[in-house]
Design a protein around this motif. Sequence first.
Motif, PDB file in Angstrom:
ATOM      1  N   THR A 176       0.819  -1.217   0.000  1.00  0.00           N
ATOM      2  CA  THR A 176       0.000   0.000   0.000  1.00  0.00           C
ATOM      3  C   THR A 176       0.855   1.271   0.000  1.00  0.00           C
ATOM      4  OG1 THR A 176      -0.133  -0.194   2.395  1.00  0.00           O
ATOM      5  CG2 THR A 176      -2.005  -1.028   1.138  1.00  0.00           C
ATOM      6  N   GLU A 177       2.080   1.153   0.545  1.00  0.00           N
ATOM      7  CA  GLU A 177       2.947   2.330   0.614  1.00  0.00           C
ATOM      8  C   GLU A 177       4.050   2.263  -0.436  1.00  0.00           C
ATOM      9  OE1 GLU A 177       4.344   2.366   4.690  1.00  0.00           O
ATOM     10  OE2 GLU A 177       2.314   2.552   5.480  1.00  0.00           O
ATOM     11  N   ALA A 178       4.054   1.226  -1.234  1.00  0.00           N
ATOM     12  CA  ALA A 178       5.239   0.935  -2.055  1.00  0.00           C
ATOM     13  C   ALA A 178       4.925   0.806  -3.542  1.00  0.00           C
ATOM     14  CB  ALA A 178       5.916  -0.327  -1.539  1.00  0.00           C
ATOM     15  N   LEU A 179       3.881   1.489  -4.019  1.00  0.00           N
ATOM     16  CA  LEU A 179       3.594   1.443  -5.459  1.00  0.00           C
ATOM     17  C   LEU A 179       4.772   2.049  -6.218  1.00  0.00           C
ATOM     18  CD1 LEU A 179       1.676   0.959  -7.868  1.00  0.00           C
ATOM     19  CD2 LEU A 179       0.726   3.242  -7.450  1.00  0.00           C
ATOM     20  N   GLY A 180       5.413   1.255  -7.050  1.00  0.00           N
ATOM     21  CA  GLY A 180       6.545   1.746  -7.838  1.00  0.00           C
ATOM     22  C   GLY A 180       7.896   1.290  -7.322  1.00  0.00           C
ATOM     23  N   THR A 181       7.954   0.754  -6.110  1.00  0.00           N
ATOM     24  CA  THR A 181       9.212   0.222  -5.581  1.00  0.00           C
ATOM     25  C   THR A 181       9.524  -1.095  -6.269  1.00  0.00           C
ATOM     26  OG1 THR A 181       8.901   1.266  -3.422  1.00  0.00           O
ATOM     27  CG2 THR A 181      10.323  -0.673  -3.486  1.00  0.00           C
ATOM     28  N   LYS A 182      10.789  -1.274  -6.688  1.00  0.00           N
ATOM     29  CA  LYS A 182      11.138  -2.530  -7.357  1.00  0.00           C
ATOM     30  C   LYS A 182      12.569  -2.947  -7.047  1.00  0.00           C
ATOM     31  CE  LYS A 182      12.459  -0.274 -11.670  1.00  0.00           C
ATOM     32  NZ  LYS A 182      12.135  -0.073 -13.075  1.00  0.00           N
ATOM     33  N   TYR A 183      12.826  -4.236  -7.244  1.00  0.00           N
ATOM     34  CA  TYR A 183      14.190  -4.737  -7.105  1.00  0.00           C
ATOM     35  C   TYR A 183      14.996  -4.362  -8.336  1.00  0.00           C
ATOM     36  CZ  TYR A 183      13.752  -7.595  -2.910  1.00  0.00           C
ATOM     37  OH  TYR A 183      13.622  -8.008  -1.615  1.00  0.00           O
ATOM     38  N   THR A 184      16.278  -4.027  -8.139  1.00  0.00           N
ATOM     39  CA  THR A 184      17.162  -3.768  -9.281  1.00  0.00           C
ATOM     40  C   THR A 184      18.197  -4.873  -9.424  1.00  0.00           C
ATOM     41  OG1 THR A 184      18.527  -2.402  -7.821  1.00  0.00           O
ATOM     42  CG2 THR A 184      16.915  -1.253  -9.197  1.00  0.00           C
ATOM     43  N   THR A 185      18.390  -5.661  -8.370  1.00  0.00           N
ATOM     44  CA  THR A 185      19.364  -6.756  -8.449  1.00  0.00           C
ATOM     45  C   THR A 185      18.771  -7.999  -7.808  1.00  0.00           C
ATOM     46  OG1 THR A 185      20.314  -6.116  -6.332  1.00  0.00           O
ATOM     47  CG2 THR A 185      21.386  -5.235  -8.277  1.00  0.00           C
ATOM     48  N   GLY A 186      19.460  -9.119  -7.978  1.00  0.00           N
ATOM     49  CA  GLY A 186      19.057 -10.362  -7.320  1.00  0.00           C
ATOM     50  C   GLY A 186      18.015 -11.126  -8.100  1.00  0.00           C
ATOM     51  N   ARG A 187      17.461 -12.130  -7.436  1.00  0.00           N
ATOM     52  CA  ARG A 187      16.510 -13.046  -8.059  1.00  0.00           C
ATOM     53  C   ARG A 187      15.287 -12.317  -8.607  1.00  0.00           C
ATOM     54  NH1 ARG A 187      13.422 -16.759  -3.959  1.00  0.00           N
ATOM     55  NH2 ARG A 187      15.515 -17.078  -3.117  1.00  0.00           N
ATOM     56  N   TYR A 188      14.897 -11.238  -7.951  1.00  0.00           N
ATOM     57  CA  TYR A 188      13.662 -10.531  -8.337  1.00  0.00           C
ATOM     58  C   TYR A 188      13.947  -9.217  -9.073  1.00  0.00           C
ATOM     59  CZ  TYR A 188      11.460 -13.932  -5.268  1.00  0.00           C
ATOM     60  OH  TYR A 188      11.033 -15.101  -4.683  1.00  0.00           O
ATOM     61  N   ALA A 189      15.123  -9.091  -9.656  1.00  0.00           N
ATOM     62  CA  ALA A 189      15.469  -7.857 -10.373  1.00  0.00           C
ATOM     63  C   ALA A 189      14.360  -7.497 -11.353  1.00  0.00           C
ATOM     64  CB  ALA A 189      16.793  -8.031 -11.092  1.00  0.00           C
ATOM     65  N   GLY A 190      13.900  -6.262 -11.305  1.00  0.00           N
ATOM     66  CA  GLY A 190      12.839  -5.791 -12.197  1.00  0.00           C
ATOM     67  C   GLY A 190      11.441  -6.017 -11.645  1.00  0.00           C
ATOM     68  N   LYS A 191      11.321  -6.793 -10.567  1.00  0.00           N
ATOM     69  CA  LYS A 191       9.991  -7.091 -10.004  1.00  0.00           C
ATOM     70  C   LYS A 191       9.564  -5.989  -9.029  1.00  0.00           C
ATOM     71  CE  LYS A 191       8.169 -11.207 -10.444  1.00  0.00           C
ATOM     72  NZ  LYS A 191       6.852 -11.371 -11.085  1.00  0.00           N
ATOM     73  N   TYR A 192       8.291  -5.613  -9.152  1.00  0.00           N
ATOM     74  CA  TYR A 192       7.726  -4.563  -8.301  1.00  0.00           C
ATOM     75  C   TYR A 192       7.172  -5.125  -6.985  1.00  0.00           C
ATOM     76  CZ  TYR A 192       8.045  -1.052 -11.955  1.00  0.00           C
ATOM     77  OH  TYR A 192       8.512  -0.158 -12.886  1.00  0.00           O
ATOM     78  N   ALA A 193       7.236  -4.313  -5.956  1.00  0.00           N
ATOM     79  CA  ALA A 193       6.597  -4.654  -4.678  1.00  0.00           C
ATOM     80  C   ALA A 193       5.130  -4.989  -4.944  1.00  0.00           C
ATOM     81  CB  ALA A 193       6.701  -3.476  -3.711  1.00  0.00           C
ATOM     82  N   GLY A 194       4.676  -6.092  -4.433  1.00  0.00           N
ATOM     83  CA  GLY A 194       3.289  -6.523  -4.634  1.00  0.00           C
ATOM     84  C   GLY A 194       3.139  -7.571  -5.722  1.00  0.00           C
TER      85      GLY A 194
END
Length: 413
Positions: free
Chosen positions: A191-209
């Motif tokens: 709810t507070e993290a629309l637009g937050t995403k991973y840039t590295t690691g297994r979930y690189a490019g994946k958005y919160a949620g």
Amino acid sequence: MGKFIPLSVPNFEGNERKYVDDAIDQGWVSTGGAYITELEKKLAEFLQTQNVAACQSGTSALHLSLVEAGVKPGDTVLVPPLTFIAAVNPVKYQFATPVFIDCDDSFCLDPVKLRRFCEEECSFEPAGSPAGGSEESPAGGSEEPAGGLLRHNGSVVKAIVVVHVFGNMADMEAIMDIAAQYNLKVIEDATEALGTKYTTGRYAGKYAGTIGDFGAYSFNGNKIITTGGGGAVTARDPKVVDHIRFLSTQAKTDPHYYIHDEVGYNYRMTNLQAALGVAQMEELPEFIRRKQRNFEQYREEFQSFDLAKLVPFREGIESNKWFYSLDIDRSRVTASMREIITSLQEEGIQTRAIWGLINEQRPYENEETYKLEKAPYYAERILNIPSSTQITPEEITYVADKVKQLLRSLANG
Ligand SMILES: *Cc1c(COP(=O)(O)O)cnc(C)c1O
């Protein structure tokens, strides 16, 4: 007083009025209309997920996630103590039992304690084991034999609510591993993290949620985009999102007759709200840029200040930097948060204390907690400072100067 710098206010610099007027002109103001599907499409594109259902609030998005995750009366759900209470209330709506697990220095769920709780406080019955069969649990919780069952005091541990606090990202790699091992559903409160995403690691490019089984978003007035009140939910399985959308519109089965095979909810977003949301989505990338730039300025302002530090966001992510936290050195500044907030208010600066611990609120004071150390520690130390997208560089400097002045005047030694 003249100057007033609010903590976090909405920004309507775009097409908001135009689209809301249009929705009114069309006569589509309720839970049907093209803006709702347009907003869902825009959210799905932005989040790079297949399917998003727009809801009436973040709370209803979380509630429908729990319903869909199969959380039933008597089940246990693992929840955070240091966040907004709406992350936990839906557990009670389902007559399930929360257990509060501590946060780490990101204010998000501590995966080390989560694992330890599962290992030491629970018993796991792998799928196909005699005990993992389909008998009713003593606490009345439901069974989901595929993948095994985690039990805590007899109750089935069904899910984890992971909150990405203030636009940070929880340690999802570690959390998803634990969830897979113990067959737990993961509900991301993004709810507070629309637009937050991973840039590295297994979930690189994946958005919160979009990493767990479910992801909930909120468009309340103080969130990074707003629809007045509103929210959305996504899920790893797009069919599950379709079912959530169905439940949110009273679970009407037949296009012509009022036939309902399930208990539904009136949780759908309205077209009026969605019109606002479509305009806000056009501005979201700019809002995120401003939040990031403002955070950078605050960081420089507080860099060499000894009485409080600006709390950084996790490495390896690109955060939406929704809310800013100052960590006050309590060994030197012992004034109450109330005193600090009131003094800053007199300077025209709106601030707030981080939340009171949910496990200390009356409806939850008898619920179980697990190794809470960081949550009470940070509850005493964190002050949130103005973070609206409209704040100017001069105002940020003013806020920083006044906060430093005040803390110096309050410091002992
Ligand atoms: C805002 C918020 C919610 C609830 O969202 P609403 O849209 O206000 O219902 C839930 N959890 C957290 C962490 C929030 O910040």
